[in-house]
Design a protein around this motif. Structure first.
Motif, short mmCIF file in Angstrom:
data_model
loop_
_atom_site.label_atom_id
_atom_site.label_comp_id
_atom_site.label_asym_id
_atom_site.label_seq_id
_atom_site.Cartn_x
_atom_site.Cartn_y
_atom_site.Cartn_z
N PHE A 132 0.85 -1.26 0.02
CA PHE A 132 0.01 -0.14 0.10
C PHE A 132 0.92 1.10 -0.04
O PHE A 132 1.92 1.37 0.57
CB PHE A 132 -0.95 0.11 1.18
CG PHE A 132 -2.02 -1.14 1.32
CD1 PHE A 132 -3.04 -0.95 0.41
CD2 PHE A 132 -1.79 -2.33 1.99
CE1 PHE A 132 -4.19 -1.73 0.34
CE2 PHE A 132 -2.88 -3.30 1.94
CZ PHE A 132 -3.89 -3.11 1.05
N ASP A 133 0.53 2.23 -0.73
CA ASP A 133 1.08 3.63 -0.48
C ASP A 133 0.49 4.60 0.65
O ASP A 133 1.27 5.18 0.93
CB ASP A 133 0.56 4.37 -1.89
CG ASP A 133 1.03 3.49 -3.26
OD1 ASP A 133 2.15 3.45 -3.32
OD2 ASP A 133 0.24 3.25 -3.94
N ALA A 134 -0.53 3.99 1.05
CA ALA A 134 -1.16 4.88 2.18
C ALA A 134 -2.19 4.04 3.10
O ALA A 134 -2.84 3.03 2.51
CB ALA A 134 -1.99 6.23 1.74
N VAL A 135 -1.89 4.38 4.52
CA VAL A 135 -2.94 3.51 5.58
C VAL A 135 -3.51 4.48 6.09
O VAL A 135 -3.06 5.50 6.60
CB VAL A 135 -2.03 2.63 6.27
CG1 VAL A 135 -2.98 1.98 7.27
CG2 VAL A 135 -1.34 1.54 5.52
N THR A 136 -5.00 4.40 6.36
CA THR A 136 -5.67 5.27 6.93
C THR A 136 -6.44 4.93 8.17
O THR A 136 -6.92 3.63 8.10
CB THR A 136 -6.41 6.22 6.37
OG1 THR A 136 -7.53 5.24 5.57
CG2 THR A 136 -6.11 7.09 5.44
N MET A 137 -6.59 5.60 9.52
CA MET A 137 -7.33 4.99 10.60
C MET A 137 -7.83 6.22 11.15
O MET A 137 -7.33 6.89 11.92
CB MET A 137 -6.32 4.40 11.47
CG MET A 137 -5.59 3.14 11.19
SD MET A 137 -4.40 2.50 12.47
CE MET A 137 -3.36 1.58 11.44
N LEU A 138 -9.03 6.27 10.98
CA LEU A 138 -10.11 7.77 11.31
C LEU A 138 -10.78 7.12 12.39
O LEU A 138 -11.91 6.40 12.29
CB LEU A 138 -10.71 8.05 10.16
CG LEU A 138 -10.04 9.11 9.19
CD1 LEU A 138 -9.20 8.56 8.41
CD2 LEU A 138 -11.07 9.76 8.18
N GLY A 139 -10.65 7.18 13.57
CA GLY A 139 -11.18 6.89 14.73
C GLY A 139 -11.44 5.58 15.18
O GLY A 139 -12.17 4.91 15.56
N SER A 140 -10.42 4.59 14.56
CA SER A 140 -10.52 3.12 14.71
C SER A 140 -9.50 2.84 15.81
O SER A 140 -9.61 1.65 16.22
CB SER A 140 -10.30 2.40 13.29
OG SER A 140 -8.93 2.99 12.64
N ILE A 141 -8.47 3.29 16.00
CA ILE A 141 -7.31 2.78 16.53
C ILE A 141 -7.55 2.84 18.14
O ILE A 141 -7.02 1.86 19.02
CB ILE A 141 -5.86 3.74 16.56
CG1 ILE A 141 -4.62 2.68 16.76
CG2 ILE A 141 -5.77 5.07 17.42
CD1 ILE A 141 -3.25 3.47 16.35
N VAL A 142 -8.69 3.78 18.39
CA VAL A 142 -9.23 3.38 19.86
C VAL A 142 -9.83 2.17 20.28
O VAL A 142 -9.85 1.67 21.46
CB VAL A 142 -10.18 4.62 19.88
CG1 VAL A 142 -11.46 4.28 19.16
CG2 VAL A 142 -10.53 4.81 21.45
N HIS A 143 -10.00 1.39 19.04
CA HIS A 143 -10.55 -0.05 19.40
C HIS A 143 -9.62 -1.05 19.32
O HIS A 143 -10.08 -2.31 19.29
CB HIS A 143 -12.08 -0.24 18.44
CG HIS A 143 -12.70 0.71 18.46
ND1 HIS A 143 -13.61 1.10 19.56
CD2 HIS A 143 -13.32 1.73 17.61
CE1 HIS A 143 -14.41 2.14 19.43
NE2 HIS A 143 -14.50 2.49 18.19
N MET A 144 -8.43 -0.92 19.03
CA MET A 144 -7.37 -1.75 19.07
C MET A 144 -6.37 -1.74 20.45
O MET A 144 -5.75 -0.76 20.80
CB MET A 144 -6.48 -1.51 17.79
CG MET A 144 -7.28 -1.32 16.67
SD MET A 144 -6.36 -1.01 15.18
CE MET A 144 -7.57 -0.57 13.84
N PRO A 145 -6.51 -3.10 20.98
CA PRO A 145 -5.68 -2.87 22.15
C PRO A 145 -4.05 -2.90 22.26
O PRO A 145 -3.44 -2.17 23.20
CB PRO A 145 -6.06 -4.35 22.91
CG PRO A 145 -7.39 -4.60 22.19
CD PRO A 145 -7.11 -4.00 20.80
#
Length: 286
Positions: free
Chosen positions: A137-150
């Motif tokens: 991938f050239d780009a990875v996005t996480m919009l409001g999702s990393i909060v759910h990853m321990p």
């Protein structure tokens, strides 16, 4: 349009995604038309929620440095607003990951309607477990999702592994203002209600934890934006929409309006005091 199921069981998925497995019609009643369920970006006093969400998608594209045709991975893709926008506006080949089955069906339908089904694909499962090729991938996005990853260490390391050299990671997330605020408010009744009753699990870490996680994974931090005021206004607009759509929401799921109102009121109560909202841009420079 391809939807591939990851390795976790349905029970495990439900444990951490109960909010997103609600009837999709509910989200259409209080989000903007694209159903983007994260912070908007208000450029003027007259901007509507829909304006703000388009502004935000353009902002993300700018932070990623998109020129057209990139391979993009959106982790926690929600109802597909970013995937569909990047496919249409920037000719990206956009892949989304989400554990919520209903979101994949919705994205698939919208991709066909918008004529980008050959550019958009989704995986059902958890980011930490899905098998994708390194450097793809050239780009990875996480919009409001990393909060759910321990496990932040694993998440940032995985994101870096999936990026090509020179690729960019964009993370926007709500954070406690500092470590002391995290300790003081993490287990309060309101915080636990949002984390357990609404989502199933979530932890708003201090920004310093995110920066440390990114740096420890080998990323270079190339940008930081404070979007706190924008998220507060976004939540205000969502709350107004929930109250306006009370009858329709209650028809679909009795009692949900009260839960949504409490969640959004709690989410908005501490902005600028106990919590902040940041956009962190990171690059794989080596």
């Amino acid at each position: 349009m391809m939807t591939i199921t990851g390795p976790r069981t349905d029970t495990a998925l439900a444990d951490t995604n109960q909010h997103y497995d609600l009837d999709p019609e509910i989200f259409g009643l209080f989000l903007d038309p694209s159903r983007k369920y994260s912070c908007g970006l208000y450029r003027s006093e007259t901007d509507t929620l829909a304006d703000a969400q388009i502004n935000k998608l353009r902002f993300v594209a700018e932070r990623l440095g998109l020129r057209g045709g990139e391979r993009l991975l959106d982790v926690g893709c929600g109802w597909g607003s970013l995937l569909l926008f990047m496919a249409r506006e920037h000719a990206c080949r956009a892949t989304g990951i989400s554990p919520a089955a209903r979101q994949h069906a919705y994205i698939s339908g919208r991709a066909r309607e918008l004529g980008v089904a050959d550019q958009v694909s989704t995986w059902q499962g958890h980011f930490e477990e899905i098998d994708l090729p390194a450097g793809s991938f050239d780009a990875v996005t996480m919009l409001g999702s990393i909060v759910h990853m321990p496990d932040l260490t694993a998440v940032f390391a995985r994101a870096r592994a999936l990026l090509r050299r020179g690729g960019t990671l964009y993370v926007s997330e709500s954070c406690f203002r500092n470590a002391a605020a995290h300790g003081a408010f993490h287990r309060r009744a309101g915080t636990r209600f949002v984390g357990e009753t609404i989502f199933g699990w979530g932890d708003m870490r201090p920004l310093s934890d995110l920066v440390r996680g990114a740096e420890d994974a080998g990323f270079s931090i190339v940008g930081l934006d404070d979007l706190t005021a924008d998220y507060r206004r976004t939540i205000d607009d969502w709350l107004t929409n929930v109250r306006s759509a009370t009858d329709d929401i209650e028809r679909i799921r009795p009692g949900l309006t009260g839960e949504l109102e409490r969640y959004l009121e709690i989410a908005n109560a501490g902005w600028g005091y106990t919590t902040k909202h940041y956009a962190l841009t990171c690059r794989k420079t080596r």
